[in-house]
Design a protein around this motif. Structure first.
Motif, PDB file in Angstrom:
ATOM      1  N   ILE A  58       0.842  -1.191   0.000  1.00 20.42           N
ATOM      2  CA  ILE A  58       0.000   0.000   0.000  1.00 20.42           C
ATOM      3  C   ILE A  58       0.884   1.249   0.000  1.00 20.42           C
ATOM      4  O   ILE A  58       1.727   1.409   0.883  1.00 20.42           O
ATOM      5  N   PRO A  59       0.709   2.146  -0.970  1.00 23.66           N
ATOM      6  CA  PRO A  59       1.502   3.384  -0.962  1.00 23.66           C
ATOM      7  C   PRO A  59       0.969   4.359   0.086  1.00 23.66           C
ATOM      8  O   PRO A  59      -0.167   4.817   0.006  1.00 23.66           O
ATOM      9  N   LEU A  60       1.812   4.668   1.070  1.00 25.56           N
ATOM     10  CA  LEU A  60       1.414   5.531   2.172  1.00 25.56           C
ATOM     11  C   LEU A  60       2.522   6.549   2.440  1.00 25.56           C
ATOM     12  O   LEU A  60       3.573   6.517   1.806  1.00 25.56           O
ATOM     13  N   LEU A 111       4.637   8.446   5.833  1.00 26.86           N
ATOM     14  CA  LEU A 111       4.941   8.273   7.244  1.00 26.86           C
ATOM     15  C   LEU A 111       5.694   9.493   7.755  1.00 26.86           C
ATOM     16  O   LEU A 111       6.658   9.942   7.134  1.00 26.86           O
ATOM     17  N   TYR A 112       5.253  10.031   8.891  1.00 30.18           N
ATOM     18  CA  TYR A 112       5.981  11.144   9.495  1.00 30.18           C
ATOM     19  C   TYR A 112       7.258  10.640  10.182  1.00 30.18           C
ATOM     20  O   TYR A 112       7.218   9.708  10.995  1.00 30.18           O
ATOM     21  N   VAL A 113       8.382  11.253   9.834  1.00 29.08           N
ATOM     22  CA  VAL A 113       9.654  11.006  10.509  1.00 29.08           C
ATOM     23  C   VAL A 113      10.334  12.353  10.709  1.00 29.08           C
ATOM     24  O   VAL A 113      10.590  13.063   9.738  1.00 29.08           O
ATOM     25  N   GLN A 114      10.579  12.709  11.956  1.00 28.20           N
ATOM     26  CA  GLN A 114      11.167  14.004  12.296  1.00 28.20           C
ATOM     27  C   GLN A 114      10.387  15.162  11.651  1.00 28.20           C
ATOM     28  O   GLN A 114      10.957  16.127  11.145  1.00 28.20           O
ATOM     29  N   GLY A 115       9.059  15.043  11.656  1.00 27.74           N
ATOM     30  CA  GLY A 115       8.199  16.105  11.151  1.00 27.74           C
ATOM     31  C   GLY A 115       8.041  16.151   9.648  1.00 27.74           C
ATOM     32  O   GLY A 115       7.289  16.984   9.134  1.00 27.74           O
ATOM     33  N   ARG A 116       8.710  15.247   8.937  1.00 30.96           N
ATOM     34  CA  ARG A 116       8.613  15.218   7.476  1.00 30.96           C
ATOM     35  C   ARG A 116       7.851  13.973   7.034  1.00 30.96           C
ATOM     36  O   ARG A 116       8.035  12.892   7.586  1.00 30.96           O
ATOM     37  N   ALA A 117       6.997  14.137   6.023  1.00 27.33           N
ATOM     38  CA  ALA A 117       6.223  13.010   5.495  1.00 27.33           C
ATOM     39  C   ALA A 117       7.049  12.301   4.420  1.00 27.33           C
ATOM     40  O   ALA A 117       7.336  12.869   3.368  1.00 27.33           O
ATOM     41  N   LEU A 118       7.429  11.039   4.692  1.00 23.03           N
ATOM     42  CA  LEU A 118       8.236  10.257   3.764  1.00 23.03           C
ATOM     43  C   LEU A 118       7.362   9.205   3.076  1.00 23.03           C
ATOM     44  O   LEU A 118       6.435   8.656   3.680  1.00 23.03           O
ATOM     45  N   ALA A 119       7.669   8.917   1.818  1.00 19.91           N
ATOM     46  CA  ALA A 119       6.959   7.862   1.096  1.00 19.91           C
ATOM     47  C   ALA A 119       7.269   6.518   1.755  1.00 19.91           C
ATOM     48  O   ALA A 119       8.431   6.180   1.997  1.00 19.91           O
ATOM     49  N   MET A 120       6.211   5.751   2.034  1.00 23.13           N
ATOM     50  CA  MET A 120       6.343   4.484   2.748  1.00 23.13           C
ATOM     51  C   MET A 120       5.550   3.396   2.053  1.00 23.13           C
ATOM     52  O   MET A 120       4.453   3.644   1.546  1.00 23.13           O
ATOM     53  N   GLY A 121       6.083   2.212   2.034  1.00 23.23           N
ATOM     54  CA  GLY A 121       5.370   1.056   1.509  1.00 23.23           C
ATOM     55  C   GLY A 121       4.805   0.237   2.650  1.00 23.23           C
ATOM     56  O   GLY A 121       5.553  -0.342   3.448  1.00 23.23           O
ATOM     57  N   GLY A 122       3.481   0.202   2.766  1.00 23.24           N
ATOM     58  CA  GLY A 122       2.830  -0.556   3.827  1.00 23.24           C
ATOM     59  C   GLY A 122       2.506  -1.963   3.352  1.00 23.24           C
ATOM     60  O   GLY A 122       1.809  -2.136   2.347  1.00 23.24           O
ATOM     61  N   ILE A 123       3.006  -2.963   4.047  1.00 19.31           N
ATOM     62  CA  ILE A 123       2.778  -4.360   3.658  1.00 19.31           C
ATOM     63  C   ILE A 123       1.646  -4.941   4.492  1.00 19.31           C
ATOM     64  O   ILE A 123       1.611  -4.794   5.719  1.00 19.31           O
ATOM     65  N   ALA A 124       0.709  -5.592   3.820  1.00 22.96           N
ATOM     66  CA  ALA A 124      -0.454  -6.157   4.497  1.00 22.96           C
ATOM     67  C   ALA A 124      -0.930  -7.385   3.731  1.00 22.96           C
ATOM     68  O   ALA A 124      -0.462  -7.672   2.619  1.00 22.96           O
ATOM     69  N   LEU A 149      10.727  -5.289  -1.931  1.00 19.54           N
ATOM     70  CA  LEU A 149      11.767  -4.377  -1.462  1.00 19.54           C
ATOM     71  C   LEU A 149      12.396  -3.653  -2.649  1.00 19.54           C
ATOM     72  O   LEU A 149      12.605  -2.433  -2.611  1.00 19.54           O
ATOM     73  N   ARG A 150      12.691  -4.402  -3.697  1.00 25.24           N
ATOM     74  CA  ARG A 150      13.260  -3.778  -4.898  1.00 25.24           C
ATOM     75  C   ARG A 150      12.274  -2.822  -5.538  1.00 25.24           C
ATOM     76  O   ARG A 150      12.639  -1.722  -5.970  1.00 25.24           O
ATOM     77  N   HIS A 151      10.993  -3.215  -5.564  1.00 28.46           N
ATOM     78  CA  HIS A 151       9.960  -2.365  -6.151  1.00 28.46           C
ATOM     79  C   HIS A 151       9.820  -1.062  -5.363  1.00 28.46           C
ATOM     80  O   HIS A 151       9.702   0.021  -5.960  1.00 28.46           O
ATOM     81  N   MET A 152       9.849  -1.143  -4.044  1.00 27.53           N
ATOM     82  CA  MET A 152       9.738   0.070  -3.226  1.00 27.53           C
ATOM     83  C   MET A 152      10.915   0.998  -3.484  1.00 27.53           C
ATOM     84  O   MET A 152      10.749   2.222  -3.602  1.00 27.53           O
ATOM     85  N   GLN A 167      10.166   4.732  -2.229  1.00 27.45           N
ATOM     86  CA  GLN A 167       9.674   4.471  -0.871  1.00 27.45           C
ATOM     87  C   GLN A 167      10.861   3.993  -0.036  1.00 27.45           C
ATOM     88  O   GLN A 167      11.264   2.834  -0.100  1.00 27.45           O
ATOM     89  N   SER A 168      11.424   4.897   0.750  1.00 28.84           N
ATOM     90  CA  SER A 168      12.667   4.593   1.456  1.00 28.84           C
ATOM     91  C   SER A 168      12.461   3.829   2.753  1.00 28.84           C
ATOM     92  O   SER A 168      13.421   3.395   3.390  1.00 28.84           O
ATOM     93  N   VAL A 169      11.191   3.631   3.146  1.00 27.87           N
ATOM     94  CA  VAL A 169      10.897   2.918   4.384  1.00 27.87           C
ATOM     95  C   VAL A 169       9.619   2.107   4.193  1.00 27.87           C
ATOM     96  O   VAL A 169       8.759   2.452   3.372  1.00 27.87           O
ATOM     97  N   SER A 170       9.524   1.010   4.930  1.00 30.03           N
ATOM     98  CA  SER A 170       8.353   0.133   4.850  1.00 30.03           C
ATOM     99  C   SER A 170       7.895  -0.221   6.257  1.00 30.03           C
ATOM    100  O   SER A 170       8.708  -0.308   7.179  1.00 30.03           O
ATOM    101  N   CYS A 171       6.577  -0.426   6.424  1.00 27.90           N
ATOM    102  CA  CYS A 171       6.015  -0.809   7.723  1.00 27.90           C
ATOM    103  C   CYS A 171       5.034  -1.957   7.549  1.00 27.90           C
ATOM    104  O   CYS A 171       4.439  -2.123   6.479  1.00 27.90           O
TER     105      CYS A 171
END
Length: 388
Positions: A59-61, A63-76, A98-101, A106-110
């Motif tokens: 899922i393309p989402l 994520l806030y990190v240090q006040g900045r919204a980063l592109a994240m790949g959510g796995i479900a 992982l390669r696709h992200m 998407q530098s981070v995944s949750c």
């Protein structure tokens, strides 16, 4: 084995596996709704002879990190037919996405793990816990007359988003929600908003009441006055409920503020995170502005994302901007610090400090390098109000 994204015509195979794996029984209405909202491109499948054996959703989402919204790949929705489990299908799917992200920025995944140990093998690590309170009405915070007012509102997404974004961006690991996501969140219950005397919104709760229990799905407040006003609203239900159940971040101090702090408190390990692209993540990260330039060499261990593997030179400028540049292969074994990608993720997310990781053996290196890393990493509580 073929690994690929699903296509629209494969809804039946997708939903059949989901219903079996998660023991769902969808009626005709819910099934039709699933079909309408099916986003085939979000699902990756492992196929053998054209038949779907395992799948996951990406899922393309944000994520806030240090006040900045980063592109994240959510796995479900990771699921496999039982006769094909332990055949490596999920392993290959995780490596592929992982390669696709990485390719999609998407530098981070949750993900929410069914087993922490399973996903640790692939580089994901716990990044947030939460407290779960169960409070009898007799132990509620005292009602307090507060300036401002509380109003019941409908699905006023722009209003709620203003309050939520101010609150969520103070934490690491919260979602930056879009309108579609808010639409799902608001199905959970009713909403009341606290407004300051000047008419500015400063807090809200999302809740439902059933069988004399108030379940507070979200309690968001920008300051102490908002918290008191919202708790006074909850306490005014004392004739309707016997207790309230709610979740809070780990830095919440509610028990300290209660006349009787002996309430039920549970600490719940929750979501896991994984840095997908180490240099891209560092480039977006807000390090502490110490006024001095800091350089540390780090050896990362990441066999499932080999582009992260090896020695890197972390440089943080005087203003807190960071870069991670590849080192020389000959430096392997001689870096200032060394750790696996899961430990590196837990540290940069703010879940664990360098000194903790070093002390428990999850990070190797010199004490001097650990101290220098401590100095440039801001302290920020992790939290996540959502589930996927």
């Amino acid at each position: 084995m073929q690994l690929r994204q699903l296509i629209a015509d494969e809804f039946e195979a997708n939903i059949e596996l989901l219903q079996y794996a998660f023991q769902l029984k969808l009626d005709a209405e819910r099934l039709a709704n699933k079909r309408r909202n099916f986003k085939a491109e979000q699902f990756w499948g492992a196929f053998e002879e054209g038949s779907l054996k395992a799948q996951l959703q990406l899922i393309p989402l944000q994520l806030y990190v240090q006040g900045r919204a980063l592109a994240m790949g959510g796995i479900a929705n990771v699921s496999t037919w039982p006769e094909y489990r332990r055949h490596g299908h999920v392993t290959q799917l995780l490596v592929r996405v992982l390669r696709h992200m990485r390719e999609n920025g998407q530098s981070v995944s949750c993900l929410h793990p069914f087993s922490v140990g399973f996903y640790r093998k692939f580089g994901w690590e716990l990044y947030t816990d939460y407290k779960k309170y169960t409070i009898e009405t007799a132990n509620f915070p005292p009602r307090v007359a507060t300036e401002g007012y509380v109003v019941r509102v409908g699905a006023d997404i722009p209003l709620l988003a203003r309050v939520y974004n101010n609150y969520a961006s103070r934490y690491n690991g919260t979602l930056a929600r879009d309108e579609a996501w808010w639409g799902k969140v608001l199905k959970l219950g009713s909403v009341v908003v606290y407004f300051r005397p000047d008419g500015e919104p400063a807090g809200y709760i999302l809740y439902e009441i059933e069988k004399r229990v108030m379940t507070v799905h979200e309690m968001v407040h920008e300051d102490e006055r908002a918290r008191r006003a919202l708790w006074t609203f909850i306490a005014n239900h004392d004739s309707m409920i016997d207790k309230a159940v709610l979740e809070a971040p780990m830095d919440d101090i509610l028990p300290f503020l209660l006349p009787n702090p002996r309430i039920s408190q549970e600490i719940m390990p929750y979501f896991m995170a994984r840095i997908v692209d180490a240099p891209a993540f560092v480039q977006q990260y807000a390090f502490g502005a110490t006024g001095e330039r800091t350089q540390i060499s780090v050896q990362l261990i990441d066999p499932h994302a080999p582009w992260n593997e090896g020695v890197w030179h972390l440089t943080v400028a005087e203003d807190g901007r960071g870069t991670l540049a590849p080192g020389d292969p000959d430096e392997n074994g001689s870096a200032d610090l060394a750790c696996d990608i899961g430990s590196w993720t837990a540290m940069l997310m703010g879940y664990r400090r360098p000194e903790e990781l070093y002390g428990c053996g999850r990070m190797d290196g010199t004490e001097d390098a650990v101290r220098r890393l401590e100095a440039i990493l801001p302290k920020c509580q992790t939290y996540l109000l959502d589930y996927f």
